[in-house]
Design an enzyme around this catalytic site. Structure first.
Site, mmCIF file in Angstrom:
data_model
loop_
_atom_site.group_PDB
_atom_site.id
_atom_site.type_symbol
_atom_site.label_atom_id
_atom_site.label_comp_id
_atom_site.label_asym_id
_atom_site.label_seq_id
_atom_site.Cartn_x
_atom_site.Cartn_y
_atom_site.Cartn_z
ATOM 1 N N GLY A 323 0.819 -1.202 0.000
ATOM 2 C CA GLY A 323 0.000 0.000 0.000
ATOM 3 C C GLY A 323 0.854 1.253 0.000
ATOM 4 C CB SER A 324 0.103 4.662 1.183
ATOM 5 O OG SER A 324 -1.019 4.820 0.333
ATOM 6 C CB THR A 325 4.243 1.413 3.688
ATOM 7 O OG1 THR A 325 4.131 0.190 2.943
ATOM 8 C CG2 THR A 325 3.215 1.424 4.800
ATOM 9 C CG PHE A 326 6.063 0.607 -2.802
ATOM 10 C CD1 PHE A 326 7.178 -0.169 -2.543
ATOM 11 C CD2 PHE A 326 5.838 1.028 -4.114
ATOM 12 C CE1 PHE A 326 8.049 -0.532 -3.561
ATOM 13 C CE2 PHE A 326 6.692 0.665 -5.137
ATOM 14 C CZ PHE A 326 7.820 -0.119 -4.858
#
Length: 628
Positions: A323-326
């Protein structure tokens, strides 16, 4: 008359010759016999004396105590404790079934137990003890001893068994021991000893040979049928080496208990300087003790068929879209490609590419944002635009530098590598060309991108500390007649400009500590303990156009398995990073609502305990070195 005399003389001479020949033959045989006796009793005396001794003396192996496993402060995580066994010698028993009936009133015996005892008695000599039951309680031992006059042939023996004080809280890391299987027999006599146990998973398996130790020997005098007469001598072996882990058992217990509020979750806490894993938990877990005592078929089936997979260490083997951690990887790739931190993109809530529309998580859009603002607000459109500019291959190259897309080399069995896609990867594995829209989807941590929770922990540790740390749970080895070994050493610098790392670190600080950040509700308010982080929400289902137009169904209104995964990565303290953490809550919903509060509690407790600043168990000789 003369003829008769001549005949008698001839007969006498023939008899004399025969007598001489017979006497000579006897002398020859006696001489040969005497020579053979001399040869056996004088010349070969030592050889036959040794053979006789070998028949009279048996040398038996003595299993050594298995080495302990301890945490960084010396707290025992796997130890040996006394194992009381009840034995039975069949030659001393008049009525076997009657004796077993009497014994069964003290020590419960199943039908399978009785069948096994009968089989072993038939297979072994009648003077060889047969194990009836192990792991007796002190009360059972006392009752057997008190009733010994009514239990002929029954005796108590004391051995050792493996004990795990922390049970399911550490089973995924420490592992367990169990009986040796046929495929594990390597010719080592130790492995063939009755009741010997070997490591089957975790650290127990990884360091099994070090933990086994060296066997001792006992010289036993036996009679012609092998019955023991007496012990002539005994030489004790060397206990196995003590394995010192990087873990803080107190922090591990806290992390496990905090995750246990969720049906399924995992987390990892690392030292950003060395890659030492200070805590790593996966829930649900399992109790390792039944594996040592002998797992029943029913127990095994319950574990294997559990839909939440308690046997799986999700921290190293669970694959999740990050998800947005990437997005922090996309930001660093953009900086390296020449896209400045001041690059602005207007977000109306979507981006069109060809005849496809790619939505931002915020339906009304974020307006105009630069790089740090896009990370703070987790704006999808900014990352769509930037990924389209730099391409998927540059993003993949940066991600791999931070430990994603392959195994990170943790010293535990069962690690999985994940996926960081490139154009070449798709062509080789799927057989089709890369599409532009796939760059956008993968840039926000969806699509083909898959990581493990530990990989996310390594990613944020490398970002926070600027070093290419390799995660590990073994800090060193002690004792066992060998020099101490220290394997936790500083890691080399990461090949990324410090200025680029600072930009992303500041943006992660804004995510948590700015009032408008996506994780502000999970900010740590203790001065000097502030953390920086990044939220992530990973979809497990496709949202149709019709659903989007009618209104996306909330996670809490969906079946549990169709809800999004919640993720959060962080480091602390902000001003001088030392601890990194990743949390994944399976089907927990949003990262800010499900994972960030857990990470806040974990990072608060980590800094309160400060396991790196405390004094760990000392290790001396430095052997081995981490590789980037």
């Amino acid at each position: 008359m003369g003829e008769r005399r001549n005949e008698e003389q001839g007969r006498y001479r023939r008899f004399a010759r025969r007598a001489v020949m017979l006497g000579g033959g006897q002398l020859l045989l006696l001489g040969a016999l005497a020579g053979r006796m001399y040869y056996l009793q004088v010349v070969e005396a030592e050889k036959y004396k040794l053979l006789a001794e070998d028949n009279r003396i048996n040398i038996r192996l003595l299993p050594p105590p298995r080495g302990r496993i301890v945490d960084r402060f010396g707290t025992p995580l796997a130890v040996n404790r006394q194992n009381y066994q009840v034995l039975l010698v069949s030659e001393q028993v008049a009525d076997l079934d009657d004796t077993l009936d009497r014994l069964g009133q003290i020590v419960p015996l199943t039908g399978d137990d009785r069948e096994r005892i009968h089989r072993e008695i038939k297979r072994k000599r009648n003077f060889v003890p047969v194990t009836v039951e192990e792991n007796l309680t002190w009360e059972q031992v006392s009752r057997v001893e008190v009733n010994s006059p009514d239990l002929p042939g029954v005796s108590i023996d004391v051995g050792e068994t493996r004990h795990y004080p922390f049970g399911d809280r550490l089973s995924h890391i420490v592992g367990y021991v169990a009986a040796v299987s046929e495929k594990e027999l390597t010719g080592d006599p130790l492995l063939e000893l009755p009741g010997f146990r070997v490591g089957k998973s975790g650290v127990e398996k990884l360091h099994d040979e070090d933990l086994r130790g060296t066997a001792g020997t006992s010289q036993i005098e036996v009679n012609a049928v092998g019955r023991m007469i007496k012990e002539l001598s005994r030489e004790e072996g060397h206990a196995g080496r003590e394995v010192v882990l990087t873990l803080d058992s107190g922090l591990q217990e806290f992390v496990f208990n905090r995750l246990s509020n969720e049906p399924s979750a995992s987390a990892a806490v690392l030292d950003v300087e060395t890659g030492e894993i200070l805590a790593m938990a996966s829930v649900p877990s399992y109790d390792p003790r039944p594996f040592n005592l002998g797992l029943s078929q029913q127990q095994w089936q319950e574990l294997v068929n559990d839909p939440l997979s308690p046997l799986s260490n999700k921290a190293i083997s669970g694959l999740y879209a990050p998800g947005s951690t990437f997005k922090v990887m996309v930001a660093l790739a953009a900086l390296e490609a020449g896209v400045g931190a001041d690059h602005k993109v207007f977000c109306p809530g979507f981006m069109d590419l060809g005849n496809h529309r790619f939505h931002c998580w915020k339906r009304g859009g974020h307006g105009s944002l630069d790089m740090q603002g896009a990370i703070q607000h987790s704006c999808d459109v900014w990352f769509y635009d930037t990924a389209k500019r730099i391409g998927i291959d540059r993003i993949a190259a940066m991600a791999k530098r931070f430990g994603l897309g392959d195994t990170v080399g943790v010293d535990l069995p069962g690690e999985r590598g994940g996926t960081i896609p490139t154009r070449a990867w798709k062509l080789a594995n799927i057989g089709t060309q890369w599409q532009g829209g796939e760059t956008l989807v993968n840039a926000i941590g969806q699509g083909f991108v898959l990581t493990t929770p530990l990989q996310l922990g390594v990613m944020v540790a490398r970002l926070a500390g600027g070093k290419a740390v390799v995660p590990h749970v073994t800090r060193g080895l002690r004792g066992g007649g060998a020099p101490d070994q220290l394997v936790s050493l500083p890691a080399p610098k990461l090949d990324v400009p410090e200025a680029h790392l600072d930009i992303v670190r500041e943006a992660m600080d804004m995510v948590v500590n700015s009032p408008r950040g996506t994780a502000h509700r999970s900010a740590i308010d203790h001065p000097g303990w502030e953390m920086a982080g990044k939220t992530g929400t990973s979809q497990v289902r496709r949202i149709t156009k019709a659903e989007r137009e009618a209104g996306v169904i909330k996670n809490e209104d969906l079946p549990w398995r169709r809800r999004d995964h919640g993720l959060f990565i962080c480091f602390a303290p902000v001003d001088k990073p030392r601890y990194a953490c990743s949390v994944v809550v399976d089907h927990g919903g949003g990262g800010s609502s499900a994972a960030a509060p857990i990470a806040k509690d974990i990072m608060t407790e980590t800094q309160r305990r400060d396991p790196i600043g405390s004094r760990p168990l000392p290790l001396v000789a430095q052997v081995g070195q981490n590789e980037a």
